[in-house]
Design an enzyme around this catalytic site. Structure first.
Site, PDB file in Angstrom:
ATOM      1  N   HIS A 128      30.318  56.758  48.237  1.00 41.62           N
ATOM      2  CA  HIS A 128      29.671  55.609  48.860  1.00 41.62           C
ATOM      3  C   HIS A 128      28.324  56.063  49.412  1.00 41.62           C
ATOM      4  CE1 HIS A 128      32.540  52.390  48.444  1.00 41.62           C
ATOM      5  NE2 HIS A 128      33.527  53.192  48.832  1.00 41.62           N
ATOM      6  N   ASP A 158      22.421  52.471  49.342  1.00 39.72           N
ATOM      7  CA  ASP A 158      22.776  51.342  48.475  1.00 39.72           C
ATOM      8  C   ASP A 158      21.583  50.458  48.146  1.00 39.72           C
ATOM      9  OD1 ASP A 158      25.405  52.029  48.242  1.00 39.72           O
ATOM     10  OD2 ASP A 158      26.160  50.552  49.667  1.00 39.72           O
TER      11      ASP A 158
END
Length: 380
Positions: A128, A158
């Site tokens: 992540h 992200d």
């Protein structure tokens, strides 16, 4: 077609294979720029949602059905861009990888969004945002001296190093495809994008002695005139008085002009920080806001999300707009000759299955729907 006819990307068709995080964010941005984005959902959509699916139509395609991959490829024949966020090799195993897509549409821009990239020792492993940025050096650099690294939400990896670099790559490849007729693969990896975002810091390390230790450099709270300070009521003020003229105005308005000559004296920084902290702590945030309002001192209040909605500058620029009765970020950037608009509501999975097939002129649309590879809403 639901894409804005006024946006700079009007007429561009984007096929998005549903996922989470940076790929949906990239698709949201393309949609708000006017592209017609169609999201390919699964028969059983993930129960997890980041609510970034606004502004595009949805079609359900069962990729486990014998005809599922072919249906995706039929849509890809009519698309300008395809975006997927699978681990390396998954799209190929599903039958919708770049080779299969380019065999149908040589002009297609095939955007691939991953954390680790398409190759390398970690390429097949899970991760992540926090994991990706930890390997770039960026996470280690964020935080105060003597303290642990501080997690910058998932904005840096992200969305900064991921979604925005994917969009840049897609638009560049789209320009190339329209000029030459040749499509290509865009390999957007968060580790690549975050590392590139830090180009200035890498240059500072090479030329200006930027230290690897946190909280010891100009922009990482090492300098007392680039930091945040608590006020008497528990609020915070941010100070970014880097240039000499802004620093001079800052200490003047702070009521501490005696610190004007000491800006670049690192031996004085600890005492300077203590003095600034004590001064800010002597009054509530609202009073400091009045003191620095309109001044070229680079001092502003630290607002929370709710306060940001009401801040005069933000409201004057309509930085937030209303969608479905809720405040959402307005599209950015802004254009002089074409308009953008905030993406519309989040469509239910499969809400536009037949509509998309017919609108994109896919042969045998109704037969595909009755054949089982394409579905309407799951409850229908």
């Amino acid at each position: 077609m639901t894409g804005s006819a006024q946006g700079p990307l009007a007429g561009v068709r984007v096929l998005e294979i549903a996922g989470l995080g940076p790929a949906p964010m990239a698709s949201l941005l393309l949609s708000e720029l006017g592209a017609d984005v169609v999201r390919v959902d699964r028969p059983k959509p993930s129960p997890i949602s980041d609510f970034l699916e606004r502004g595009r139509r949805s079609i359900i395609i069962d990729l486990k059905h014998p005809g599922g991959a072919d249906t995706v490829l039929r849509l890809a024949e009519r698309a300008d861009v395809l975006i997927e966020g699978f681990r390396p090799g998954v799209a190929e195993r599903l039958g919708i990888g770049p080779a299969a897509a380019h065999a149908r549409n040589p002009r297609l821009v095939y955007g691939r969004m991953t954390g680790w990239g398409q190759h390398g020792p970690r390429a097949d492993t899970a991760g992540h945002d926090i994991n990706y940025i930890s390997l770039t050096g960026a996470l280690a650099a964020i935080g105060r001296a003597g303290g642990p690294p501080q997690v910058p939400l998932n904005l840096l990896g992200d969305f900064g190093g991921g979604a925005l670099y994917l969009v840049v790559g897609v638009l560049a490849a789209l320009h190339h495809a329209r000029a030459t007729g040749e499509g290509q693969i865009v390999d957007a990896a968060i580790v690549d994008g975050v590392t590139h975002l830090a180009a200035m810091i890498w240059a500072e390390r090479r030329h200006n002695g930027w230290a690897d230790e946190r909280g010891r450099n100009l922009l990482d709270t090492g300098a007392p005139y680039y930091d945040v300070y608590a006020t008497s009521d528990g609020g915070w003020m941010s100070v970014g008085a880097l240039e000499p003229q802004f620093y001079a105005r800052f200490v003047e308005l702070l009521g501490m002009p005696e610190w004007a000559p000491s800006q670049h004296d690192r031996t004085a920084w600890p005492r300077m920080r203590e003095a600034f902290a004590a001064r800010f702590a002597s009054h509530p945030r609202a009073e400091w806001e009045k003191v620095f309002d309109g001044a070229d001192a680079c001092v502003t209040p630290v607002l929370n999300w709710s306060e940001a909605l009401r801040e005069p500058h933000m409201t004057a620029r309509n930085v937030h707009v209303t969608a479905e009765g809720e405040a959402v970020p307005a599209p950015a950037p802004r254009f002089s000759a074409t308009a953008t608009r905030a993406a519309g509501p989040r469509a239910a999975p499969g809400a536009h299955s037949l509509e998309v097939l017919e609108d994109w002129d896919v042969p045998g649309a109704r037969e595909l729907l009755s054949g089982g590879s394409v579905m309407q809403r799951p409850d229908e």
